[in-house]
Every structure is written in C-alpha cells, then in structure tokens.
Design a protein around this motif. Structure first.
Motif, PDB file in Angstrom:
ATOM      1  N   PRO A   1       0.847  -1.213   0.000  1.00  0.00           N
ATOM      2  CA  PRO A   1       0.000   0.000   0.000  1.00  0.00           C
ATOM      3  C   PRO A   1       0.875   1.254   0.000  1.00  0.00           C
ATOM      4  N   ILE A   2       0.535   2.199  -0.825  1.00  0.00           N
ATOM      5  CA  ILE A   2       1.360   3.393  -0.949  1.00  0.00           C
ATOM      6  C   ILE A   2       1.341   4.222   0.330  1.00  0.00           C
ATOM      7  N   GLN A   3       0.239   4.163   1.097  1.00  0.00           N
ATOM      8  CA  GLN A   3       0.160   4.991   2.295  1.00  0.00           C
ATOM      9  C   GLN A   3       1.154   4.602   3.370  1.00  0.00           C
ATOM     10  N   GLN A   4       1.652   3.349   3.313  1.00  0.00           N
ATOM     11  CA  GLN A   4       2.572   2.928   4.359  1.00  0.00           C
ATOM     12  C   GLN A   4       3.935   3.596   4.233  1.00  0.00           C
ATOM     13  N   PHE A   5       4.177   4.265   3.111  1.00  0.00           N
ATOM     14  CA  PHE A   5       5.451   4.966   2.918  1.00  0.00           C
ATOM     15  C   PHE A   5       5.368   6.441   3.336  1.00  0.00           C
ATOM     16  N   TYR A   6       4.235   6.824   3.900  1.00  0.00           N
ATOM     17  CA  TYR A   6       4.066   8.218   4.295  1.00  0.00           C
ATOM     18  C   TYR A   6       3.754   8.315   5.787  1.00  0.00           C
ATOM     19  N   VAL A   7       4.196   9.407   6.392  1.00  0.00           N
ATOM     20  CA  VAL A   7       3.983   9.607   7.818  1.00  0.00           C
ATOM     21  C   VAL A   7       2.489   9.756   8.114  1.00  0.00           C
ATOM     22  N   ASP A   8       1.806  10.539   7.294  1.00  0.00           N
ATOM     23  CA  ASP A   8       0.372  10.767   7.471  1.00  0.00           C
ATOM     24  C   ASP A   8      -0.392   9.817   6.551  1.00  0.00           C
ATOM     25  N   HIS A   9      -0.734   8.628   7.061  1.00  0.00           N
ATOM     26  CA  HIS A   9      -1.429   7.614   6.245  1.00  0.00           C
ATOM     27  C   HIS A   9      -2.779   8.133   5.757  1.00  0.00           C
ATOM     28  N   GLN A  10      -3.518   8.786   6.638  1.00  0.00           N
ATOM     29  CA  GLN A  10      -4.864   9.210   6.313  1.00  0.00           C
ATOM     30  C   GLN A  10      -4.876  10.205   5.150  1.00  0.00           C
TER      31      GLN A  10
ATOM     32  N   GLU B   1       5.258  14.163   4.036  1.00  0.00           N
ATOM     33  CA  GLU B   1       6.506  13.589   4.550  1.00  0.00           C
ATOM     34  C   GLU B   1       6.533  12.104   4.216  1.00  0.00           C
ATOM     35  N   LEU B   2       7.570  11.711   3.491  1.00  0.00           N
ATOM     36  CA  LEU B   2       7.702  10.333   3.041  1.00  0.00           C
ATOM     37  C   LEU B   2       8.664   9.573   3.939  1.00  0.00           C
ATOM     38  N   LYS B   3       8.281   8.363   4.320  1.00  0.00           N
ATOM     39  CA  LYS B   3       9.108   7.539   5.202  1.00  0.00           C
ATOM     40  C   LYS B   3       9.824   6.483   4.371  1.00  0.00           C
ATOM     41  N   CYS B   4      11.157   6.579   4.320  1.00  0.00           N
ATOM     42  CA  CYS B   4      11.955   5.671   3.492  1.00  0.00           C
ATOM     43  C   CYS B   4      12.125   4.312   4.167  1.00  0.00           C
ATOM     44  N   ALA B   5      12.635   3.347   3.387  1.00  0.00           N
ATOM     45  CA  ALA B   5      12.839   1.989   3.894  1.00  0.00           C
ATOM     46  C   ALA B   5      13.806   1.966   5.072  1.00  0.00           C
TER      47      ALA B   5
END
Length: 324
Positions: free
Chosen positions: A59-68, A89-93
C-alpha cells in the motif's frame, strides 16, 4: 515488408519510451484503485532508499507519515479529483524522512477507475536549506537584539556609509548625540560638524579609507560642534571597511560614542597632577594598607627618597623602626 518495418520502428519507439520512463530522474509510480503500488521506476526506488522492487504490491500509504492524508488522495482519485502539489513527509525503507510534493491523477477506462499515476518531487534539500536559513535568521535576529540592548545600555551609536550612494545611515543614538533630525546624511554635511582644527585630521583618514581596496579597521577621536548652539563635544569613532566579492562595492560600518565626560575628567586629572607636581608641600598617595601609590617632587626633596624608591613600598619606611 513495409508493414514489418513500421512494426519494428514502433517497437523500437516503445522500447525507447519505456527506457525513458524507467530511467528518468523524476520518481514515477503506478498505483491501482486500491492504493497498491503496481509499478515504480528507478528514481522512485532511489527516493524510497530501496534498491529492490519489493515495494511493488505494498500500500502506498505505508510509505508516508500521514497515512490518512494519502488515503484521502486515493479517495479523491476515485472521483477523478487530481492531487496538485500536495506536500507530504515520506518515510523511506531505512527510516529516514524526506519532504516531497505529490502530483497524481487517475486513468479511467469506460468510466471505471483503473489506476493512478503518481509523480513525486523530492524537496528534502530545499526544506533543509530553508530550515538552515530560518535558524540562521533567528540567530541573527537574536544577536541583533542583544546588540541593540547593548547599544541602548551604553548610548553607543552606529552608522553605515555606502560608497555607491555616498550617504551615511545614522542610528537614532548617533542622531541624538549629534543633535541631527534626519537619519540619512552626506559625508560632507557630517564633516562640516567637526571642530575646525580637527577637520583636516579626519579628512585625511577618510581620504585614505576611500582610496583603499582592502578590508581594514580604523578609529579616531575628534570634537564636534552641535547645532544650533554650537556646543562642543568629544566623540570616539571606530569603524571597519568591507568590500563585495567583486571588490567594487565598498561599505564602512562603525560606531560613535560621546566621550566628552571622559575628556573633561582627563583634563581635570591632568590639572590635578600638575598642581601636585608643582606643589612645595610633600603630597603622598597611599592605599588603606599603607602602600605608597604616588610621590611628588616635594616629597623627594623633603624625605630624600625618589618616587622609584617609594612607590610600592610601605609608608612606614619613612618612620624609624623603633617608633613603629
């Protein structure tokens, strides 16, 4: 044969386009109607700090701080509502956070939402630079406020001479010291305020500075005739000369301080010294502990000791030991 050639040309163009999309430096993602990543190019893998392609299927939302917020973008795409310059804000691996802007729109086939295209721009360096600039600006503002308070406490004035315009910008403190109403003055107007016998000395210093092509510091003291009653005061001036990188633009920034009280005190001290030295009476200065601090000529004649013999010695040296 012609059809086969056209087919080969078309195949080659498709391959070139596929290579272009894969290797373009802008991160591109293809996301299905459920928000699952189904494809990403090389730049997107580098953005996510994941050299593998195993983010496909996630899911693309899991790579972002604000999922909603990402879920809301996906919901909007279902209604053919594009996302334009959405800051996230994007959360990297590897757990690091990057600042990105998302642009996304939907692909519909026969009124059915098939997938969405995501173009992601990495603004991390820009945001970090902006933070550094803001931190530096805050630091400069704090230092400026400290300097302002220090200047206010000491009645020290500042001035800024721009050689391009020939004008000198005066602080409120300088205006008050010189009894001038306007904050912008020409150098000639200010030189005219200098006491006549001090004017040539100041002109010589300023002419040397105007011809100089190096950063330097200078200082001088002089008398000023304040208008309108021509009251004479003493001022102390300290300044630094600065050049632009091209060495074409020159600025002089300095301070100005009213030292009239100090000069009057020096004059009174000099008069007192002259009186003491010319007196026919022995005048001796000493500390509370009885150590001699001053010794005039009359004391030398009366007691037979020179100043170099007595200064720093106990006053009891003048009294015989049996009378201590």
């Amino acid at each position: 044969f012609a059809t086969k050639k056209k087919l080969n040309n078309l195949t080659q163009r498709v391959d070139e386009l596929a290579d272009f999309i894969e290797m373009v430096t802008v991160p591109l993602l293809k996301v299905n109607q459920h928000g699952i990543i189904i494809w990403g190019n090389q730049a997107s893998r580098e953005l996510l700090e994941d050299k593998r392609a195993d983010f496909v299927g996630l899911p693309i939302q899991q790579f972002y701080v604000d999922h909603q917020a990402i879920v809301e973008i996906i919901n909007g795409l279902h209604h053919n509502k594009s996302a334009h310059d959405s800051y996230r804000e994007l959360k990297c691996a590897d757990g690091t956070i990057k600042h990105v802007v998302i642009n996304s729109n939907a692909y519909f086939k026969e009124d059915r939402f098939e997938y969405s295209r995501w173009v992601i721009l990495d603004l991390t360096k820009n945001v970090e630079e902006e933070k550094k600039r803001n931190n530096l600006l805050m630091l400069l503002q704090e230092r400026e406020e400290r300097l302002r308070l220090a200047l206010k406490a000491t009645d020290l004035g500042t001035w800024d001479w721009d050689f391009d315009t020939g004008k000198i910008l005066l602080s409120k403190e300088v205006q008050k010291i010189l009894n001038i109403d306007t904050h912008l003055q020409s150098i000639d107007n200010l030189i005219n305020l200098i006491y006549k016998s001090d004017r040539e000395k100041v002109r010589s210093i300023l002419n040397r500075v105007s011809r100089s092509n190096i950063d330097e510091h200078f200082s001088f003291t002089c008398r000023i005739q304040k208008l309108p009653n021509e009251e004479i005061i003493w001022i102390s001036v300290q300044a630094a000369v600065f050049f632009s990188n091209s060495k074409r633009t020159k600025r002089v920034i300095g301070t100005l301080f009213d030292i009239t009280k100090s000069k009057l005190s020096e004059s009174k001290d000099a008069q007192l010294v002259a009186i003491v030295n010319s007196s026919y009476d022995a005048i001796i200065g000493k500390t509370l502990d009885g150590v001699v601090t001053s010794w005039n000529d009359a004391a030398e004649q009366i007691f037979g000791y020179g100043a170099d013999e007595m200064i720093g010695q106990p006053i009891l040296k003048l009294i015989p030991e049996e009378r201590h």
